[in-house]
Design a protein around this motif. Structure first.
Motif, PDB file in Angstrom:
ATOM      1  N   ARG A  48     -37.476 -48.120  40.582  1.00 27.22           N
ATOM      2  CA  ARG A  48     -37.920 -48.407  41.957  1.00 27.22           C
ATOM      3  C   ARG A  48     -39.325 -47.882  42.220  1.00 27.22           C
ATOM      4  O   ARG A  48     -40.028 -48.415  43.090  1.00 27.22           O
ATOM      5  CB  ARG A  48     -36.957 -47.780  42.982  1.00 27.22           C
ATOM      6  CG  ARG A  48     -35.685 -48.543  43.205  1.00 27.22           C
ATOM      7  CD  ARG A  48     -34.977 -48.046  44.456  1.00 27.22           C
ATOM      8  NE  ARG A  48     -34.662 -46.634  44.364  1.00 27.22           N
ATOM      9  CZ  ARG A  48     -33.526 -46.142  43.873  1.00 27.22           C
ATOM     10  NH1 ARG A  48     -32.600 -46.973  43.423  1.00 27.22           N
ATOM     11  NH2 ARG A  48     -33.308 -44.847  43.835  1.00 27.22           N
ATOM     12  N   ASN A  72     -30.799 -47.708  32.563  1.00 27.64           N
ATOM     13  CA  ASN A  72     -29.851 -47.874  33.665  1.00 27.64           C
ATOM     14  C   ASN A  72     -28.547 -48.498  33.174  1.00 27.64           C
ATOM     15  O   ASN A  72     -27.450 -48.122  33.605  1.00 27.64           O
ATOM     16  CB  ASN A  72     -30.470 -48.723  34.775  1.00 27.64           C
ATOM     17  CG  ASN A  72     -31.086 -50.011  34.266  1.00 27.64           C
ATOM     18  OD1 ASN A  72     -31.537 -50.107  33.128  1.00 27.64           O
ATOM     19  ND2 ASN A  72     -31.114 -51.026  35.108  1.00 27.64           N
ATOM     20  N   ASP A  88     -32.449 -45.962  37.898  1.00 32.24           N
ATOM     21  CA  ASP A  88     -32.773 -46.858  39.013  1.00 32.24           C
ATOM     22  C   ASP A  88     -33.913 -46.289  39.845  1.00 32.24           C
ATOM     23  O   ASP A  88     -34.792 -47.029  40.310  1.00 32.24           O
ATOM     24  CB  ASP A  88     -31.536 -47.071  39.892  1.00 32.24           C
ATOM     25  CG  ASP A  88     -30.522 -48.013  39.266  1.00 32.24           C
ATOM     26  OD1 ASP A  88     -30.904 -48.788  38.363  1.00 32.24           O
ATOM     27  OD2 ASP A  88     -29.347 -47.966  39.669  1.00 32.24           O
ATOM     28  N   TYR A 114     -27.510 -48.002  47.343  1.00 36.34           N
ATOM     29  CA  TYR A 114     -28.415 -48.716  46.439  1.00 36.34           C
ATOM     30  C   TYR A 114     -29.124 -49.905  47.088  1.00 36.34           C
ATOM     31  O   TYR A 114     -30.352 -50.044  46.946  1.00 36.34           O
ATOM     32  CB  TYR A 114     -27.647 -49.164  45.188  1.00 36.34           C
ATOM     33  CG  TYR A 114     -28.468 -49.987  44.234  1.00 36.34           C
ATOM     34  CD1 TYR A 114     -29.361 -49.377  43.354  1.00 36.34           C
ATOM     35  CD2 TYR A 114     -28.365 -51.380  44.218  1.00 36.34           C
ATOM     36  CE1 TYR A 114     -30.119 -50.132  42.476  1.00 36.34           C
ATOM     37  CE2 TYR A 114     -29.120 -52.144  43.344  1.00 36.34           C
ATOM     38  CZ  TYR A 114     -29.992 -51.511  42.477  1.00 36.34           C
ATOM     39  OH  TYR A 114     -30.746 -52.261  41.619  1.00 36.34           O
ATOM     40  N   ASN A 157     -27.589 -43.467  35.359  1.00 32.19           N
ATOM     41  CA  ASN A 157     -27.745 -44.754  36.026  1.00 32.19           C
ATOM     42  C   ASN A 157     -28.585 -44.629  37.292  1.00 32.19           C
ATOM     43  O   ASN A 157     -29.538 -45.387  37.514  1.00 32.19           O
ATOM     44  CB  ASN A 157     -26.368 -45.334  36.332  1.00 32.19           C
ATOM     45  CG  ASN A 157     -26.441 -46.690  37.016  1.00 32.19           C
ATOM     46  OD1 ASN A 157     -26.075 -46.827  38.181  1.00 32.19           O
ATOM     47  ND2 ASN A 157     -26.916 -47.702  36.320  1.00 32.19           N
ATOM     48  N   CYS A 158     -28.249 -43.659  38.137  1.00 32.44           N
ATOM     49  CA  CYS A 158     -28.969 -43.477  39.407  1.00 32.44           C
ATOM     50  C   CYS A 158     -30.406 -43.025  39.160  1.00 32.44           C
ATOM     51  O   CYS A 158     -31.343 -43.491  39.821  1.00 32.44           O
ATOM     52  CB  CYS A 158     -28.233 -42.472  40.288  1.00 32.44           C
ATOM     53  SG  CYS A 158     -26.620 -43.033  40.876  1.00 32.44           S
TER      54      CYS A 158
END
Length: 243
Positions: free
Chosen positions: A157, A182, A153, A86, A149-150
């Motif tokens: 981004r 997230n 993210d 991360y 969650n990933c």
């Protein structure tokens, strides 16, 4: 840990205090004393990866106890991503105030110790535990939460195209339903972990997570509504269709 989580949630909700990083970084008291985002994430998350791995390295018993081993690997797996993957995906993140990084280090040492050592030395599971309905459900929720969650993210981004600045409305995935997608993913993840482990340390971590990032989701939602006139009116803060 449960008590500190509840106190933190009450403080953030009652006094409307926001974690002073990212979009709220200007509210930090010591704004000048900050650490680059990638370095801060790597340093503060590392203890929750290293401590469980050291437990596995020096405790031969847990290697043959598959339930305990799986619990520790689930915990360490999350923090492997948080420590080794991360931080290096962050694109121009704002510096993290030093006091927040320090608190993150303290918590990750504390939590890494509790989760690692308790699930090695004290947690005892009967045969057939992994095939129980609650165990299977807990494992599924853990990995579903990690994926949400990933993925969330990843969406955050890539909101801006190269050269763009400013904030945008996140779209896609669970962001179609909640502003804190997230955060929702991480809450589901640790709820599944607690359901699978069924120990007080695991429950305490889940409660702390909800208490800590739940209010952040509410703050983010309020910020989006104030920032964007065209923000989706049907989108909730944390729980789809409800909250």
């Amino acid at each position: 840990m449960i008590l500190s989580g509840l106190i933190t949630a009450a403080y953030m909700l009652v006094f409307k205090q926001r974690a002073t990083y990212g979009r709220y970084g200007k509210d930090a008291i010591l704004n000048w004393l900050a650490v680059p985002a990638r370095l801060a994430w790597f340093i503060q998350e590392a203890p929750s990866l290293l401590i469980p791995l050291l437990v596995l390295l020096f405790d031969p018993v847990v290697k043959t106890n598959y339930v305990n081993l799986s619990i520790i690997l689930m915990f360490a797996g999350h923090y492997f991503h948080r420590t080794m993957i991360y931080p290096f995906l962050i694109k121009g993140g704002k510096p993290t105030p030093f006091h927040l990084m320090f608190l993150g280090i303290v918590f990750c040492i504390w939590n890494g110790y509790i989760q690692g050592f308790y699930h090695t030395l004290y947690a005892d599971y009967p045969s057939g535990y992994m095939t129980r309905f609650t165990s299977i459900l807990g494992i599924l929720l853990f990995f579903i939460g990690m994926f949400i969650n990933c993925h969330s993210d990843h969406i955050l981004r890539n909101l801006r195209k190269p050269g763009e600045t400013g904030y945008k409305i996140p779209k896609g995935g669970m962001f179609e339903y909640v502003s804190g997608a997230n955060f929702l993913g991480e809450i589901i993840e640790w709820f599944g972990y607690a359901l699978y482990a069924q120990t007080w340390p695991a429950v305490a971590f889940a409660v702390f997570t909800i208490s800590n990032i739940g209010p952040r989701a509410l703050h983010h939602h309020q910020w989006y509504l104030q920032k964007f006139d065209d923000y989706p009116k049907t989108r909730r803060a944390l729980i789809p269709f409800l909250l």
